[in-house]
Design a protein around this motif. Structure first.
Motif, PDB file in Angstrom:
ATOM      1  N   LEU A  71       5.354  -7.191  14.575  1.00 19.25           N
ATOM      2  CA  LEU A  71       6.268  -7.298  13.590  1.00 19.25           C
ATOM      3  C   LEU A  71       5.887  -6.484  12.677  1.00 19.25           C
ATOM      4  CD1 LEU A  71       8.804  -8.871  12.422  1.00 19.25           C
ATOM      5  CD2 LEU A  71       7.356 -10.605  11.410  1.00 19.25           C
ATOM      6  N   GLU A  72       6.525  -5.347  12.377  1.00 17.13           N
ATOM      7  CA  GLU A  72       6.380  -4.388  11.456  1.00 17.13           C
ATOM      8  C   GLU A  72       6.240  -4.965   9.939  1.00 17.13           C
ATOM      9  OE1 GLU A  72       4.560  -0.465  11.105  1.00 17.13           O
ATOM     10  OE2 GLU A  72       5.070  -1.778  12.962  1.00 17.13           O
ATOM     11  N   GLY A  73       5.332  -4.409   9.230  1.00 19.44           N
ATOM     12  CA  GLY A  73       5.261  -4.707   7.809  1.00 19.44           C
ATOM     13  C   GLY A  73       6.234  -4.174   6.944  1.00 19.44           C
ATOM     14  N   SER A  74       6.935  -4.898   6.034  1.00 21.63           N
ATOM     15  CA  SER A  74       7.916  -4.145   5.218  1.00 21.63           C
ATOM     16  C   SER A  74       7.412  -3.386   4.077  1.00 21.63           C
ATOM     17  CB  SER A  74       9.050  -5.309   4.706  1.00 21.63           C
ATOM     18  OG  SER A  74       8.022  -6.118   3.630  1.00 21.63           O
ATOM     19  N   THR A  75       6.199  -3.582   3.451  1.00 21.78           N
ATOM     20  CA  THR A  75       5.771  -2.701   2.372  1.00 21.78           C
ATOM     21  C   THR A  75       4.266  -2.208   2.580  1.00 21.78           C
ATOM     22  OG1 THR A  75       5.001  -4.882   1.174  1.00 21.78           O
ATOM     23  CG2 THR A  75       7.244  -3.941   0.579  1.00 21.78           C
ATOM     24  N   ASP A  76       3.674  -2.783   3.345  1.00 14.51           N
ATOM     25  CA  ASP A  76       2.230  -2.348   3.654  1.00 14.51           C
ATOM     26  C   ASP A  76       1.874  -2.574   5.325  1.00 14.51           C
ATOM     27  OD1 ASP A  76      -0.228  -1.535   3.478  1.00 14.51           O
ATOM     28  OD2 ASP A  76      -0.955  -3.328   2.404  1.00 14.51           O
ATOM     29  N   PRO A  77       2.636  -1.826   6.092  1.00 11.82           N
ATOM     30  CA  PRO A  77       2.602  -1.759   7.573  1.00 11.82           C
ATOM     31  C   PRO A  77       1.365  -1.473   8.105  1.00 11.82           C
ATOM     32  CG  PRO A  77       4.038  -0.091   6.918  1.00 11.82           C
ATOM     33  CD  PRO A  77       3.637  -0.673   5.645  1.00 11.82           C
ATOM     34  N   GLY A  78       0.435  -0.782   7.262  1.00  6.67           N
ATOM     35  CA  GLY A  78      -0.948  -0.347   7.737  1.00  6.67           C
ATOM     36  C   GLY A  78      -1.890  -1.492   7.761  1.00  6.67           C
ATOM     37  N   ARG A  79      -1.748  -2.426   6.992  1.00 13.08           N
ATOM     38  CA  ARG A  79      -2.532  -3.611   7.015  1.00 13.08           C
ATOM     39  C   ARG A  79      -2.061  -4.747   8.356  1.00 13.08           C
ATOM     40  NH1 ARG A  79      -2.299  -8.202   3.262  1.00 13.08           N
ATOM     41  NH2 ARG A  79      -0.204  -6.970   2.557  1.00 13.08           N
ATOM     42  N   PRO A 126       7.286  -9.872   6.530  1.00 14.62           N
ATOM     43  CA  PRO A 126       6.254  -9.983   5.829  1.00 14.62           C
ATOM     44  C   PRO A 126       5.747  -8.652   5.201  1.00 14.62           C
ATOM     45  CG  PRO A 126       5.970  -9.965   8.178  1.00 14.62           C
ATOM     46  CD  PRO A 126       7.495 -10.007   7.737  1.00 14.62           C
ATOM     47  N   ALA A 127       4.875  -8.370   4.323  1.00 17.00           N
ATOM     48  CA  ALA A 127       4.525  -7.205   3.702  1.00 17.00           C
ATOM     49  C   ALA A 127       3.693  -6.403   4.686  1.00 17.00           C
ATOM     50  CB  ALA A 127       3.554  -7.463   2.492  1.00 17.00           C
ATOM     51  N   ALA A 128       2.630  -7.191   5.313  1.00 21.39           N
ATOM     52  CA  ALA A 128       1.814  -6.466   6.284  1.00 21.39           C
ATOM     53  C   ALA A 128       2.457  -6.553   7.690  1.00 21.39           C
ATOM     54  CB  ALA A 128       0.404  -7.085   6.233  1.00 21.39           C
ATOM     55  N   THR A 129       1.899  -6.072   8.696  1.00 21.68           N
ATOM     56  CA  THR A 129       2.047  -6.038  10.040  1.00 21.68           C
ATOM     57  C   THR A 129       1.452  -7.053  10.813  1.00 21.68           C
ATOM     58  OG1 THR A 129       2.668  -3.794  10.432  1.00 21.68           O
ATOM     59  CG2 THR A 129       2.185  -4.898  12.191  1.00 21.68           C
ATOM     60  N   GLY A 156      -6.896   3.089  15.409  1.00 22.28           N
ATOM     61  CA  GLY A 156      -7.232   2.970  13.932  1.00 22.28           C
ATOM     62  C   GLY A 156      -6.688   1.935  13.138  1.00 22.28           C
ATOM     63  N   ALA A 157      -6.248   0.994  13.557  1.00 25.71           N
ATOM     64  CA  ALA A 157      -5.594  -0.131  12.969  1.00 25.71           C
ATOM     65  C   ALA A 157      -6.516  -0.835  11.839  1.00 25.71           C
ATOM     66  CB  ALA A 157      -5.164  -1.314  13.920  1.00 25.71           C
ATOM     67  N   ASP A 158      -5.902  -1.027  10.715  1.00 26.47           N
ATOM     68  CA  ASP A 158      -6.735  -1.790   9.559  1.00 26.47           C
ATOM     69  C   ASP A 158      -6.551  -3.222   9.885  1.00 26.47           C
ATOM     70  OD1 ASP A 158      -7.940  -2.473   7.491  1.00 26.47           O
ATOM     71  OD2 ASP A 158      -6.170  -1.932   6.016  1.00 26.47           O
ATOM     72  N   VAL A 159      -7.368  -3.898  10.704  1.00 30.93           N
ATOM     73  CA  VAL A 159      -7.245  -5.091  10.994  1.00 30.93           C
ATOM     74  C   VAL A 159      -7.711  -6.032   9.763  1.00 30.93           C
ATOM     75  CG1 VAL A 159      -7.566  -7.308  12.695  1.00 30.93           C
ATOM     76  CG2 VAL A 159      -6.743  -4.841  13.379  1.00 30.93           C
ATOM     77  N   GLN A 160      -6.956  -6.846   9.186  1.00 32.30           N
ATOM     78  CA  GLN A 160      -7.603  -7.696   7.960  1.00 32.30           C
ATOM     79  C   GLN A 160      -8.192  -8.961   8.440  1.00 32.30           C
ATOM     80  OE1 GLN A 160      -7.498  -6.564   4.393  1.00 32.30           O
ATOM     81  NE2 GLN A 160      -7.502  -4.874   5.547  1.00 32.30           N
ATOM     82  N   ALA A 161      -7.405  -9.629   9.477  1.00 32.48           N
ATOM     83  CA  ALA A 161      -7.914 -10.890  10.131  1.00 32.48           C
ATOM     84  C   ALA A 161      -7.309 -11.007  11.125  1.00 32.48           C
ATOM     85  CB  ALA A 161      -7.515 -12.022   8.911  1.00 32.48           C
TER      86      ALA A 161
END
Length: 190
Positions: A71-79, A126-129, A156-161
């Motif tokens: 599910l692609e994030g709407s405002t911060d898809p890199g997160r 959601p803001a993030a992916t 190179g995904a920025d996986v936050q959790a």
């Protein structure tokens, strides 16, 4: 439904439409694609696979397939946040790919969490992916989860959790205690 495939052992049938890990994989993917239709194109579903060469608990080359709804994030898809469960199961003998091993608790319960969250979140922005993943090969040695991690790292995904849901809702803790009024969110591994 996941418990109705007889077995979901990693070494079970990949091609039987009714029984085995392949039937479960295909059913999960079809359900996730149904959820994605409600997303207006923001959710995509893939079934990334690779062939695991013989290794611990894998006696012959074996296809390991994950099902991933993104599910692609709407405002911060890199997160990126990941929610997963493993859809493979096992009998008492970890190498027994023939006996019934419905795996309702271990771990259809965790996959149900990821699938239900995908269904609900498909209509949200959601803001993030968020990745909702059903991974395979856990009982054989975490192969599907390792494959997912390698794939995300290579991208190179920025996986936050990451939240991996395994054996959700068990009423007994590892030390044997039971508490019918509490929901355990974490059990310390051995």
């Amino acid at each position: 439904r996941l418990a109705a495939f007889g077995t979901r052992h990693t070494l079970s049938s990949q091609d039987d439409p009714q029984r085995g890990i392949g039937a479960a994989r295909d059913w999960i993917a079809e359900q996730m694609r149904g959820y994605a239709r409600a997303s207006g194109g923001r959710m995509t579903v893939s079934v990334p696979s690779y062939v695991q060469e013989p290794a611990s608990r894998i006696p012959t080359p074996t296809r390991i397939s994950n099902v991933v709804a993104r599910l692609e994030g709407s405002t911060d898809p890199g997160r990126v946040y990941v929610v997963s469960g493993h859809y493979d199961s096992r009998a008492t003998d970890v190498m027994d790919a023939e006996s019934d091993a419905p795996g309702a608790d271990d771990d259809a319960s965790g996959v149900a969490i990821a699938m239900e969250l995908a269904r609900i979140m498909a209509t949200r922005r959601p803001a993030a992916t968020i990745l909702f993943a059903a991974v395979a090969g856990e009982e054989q040695g975490l192969y599907g989860a390792a494959f997912l991690a390698r794939t995300l790292k290579a991208e190179g995904a920025d996986v936050q959790a990451m939240f991996t849901d395994d054996i959700v809702g068990a009423s007994r803790a590892d030390d044997g205690t039971r508490d019918p009024r509490s929901v355990r969110l974490f059990v310390q591994g051995l």
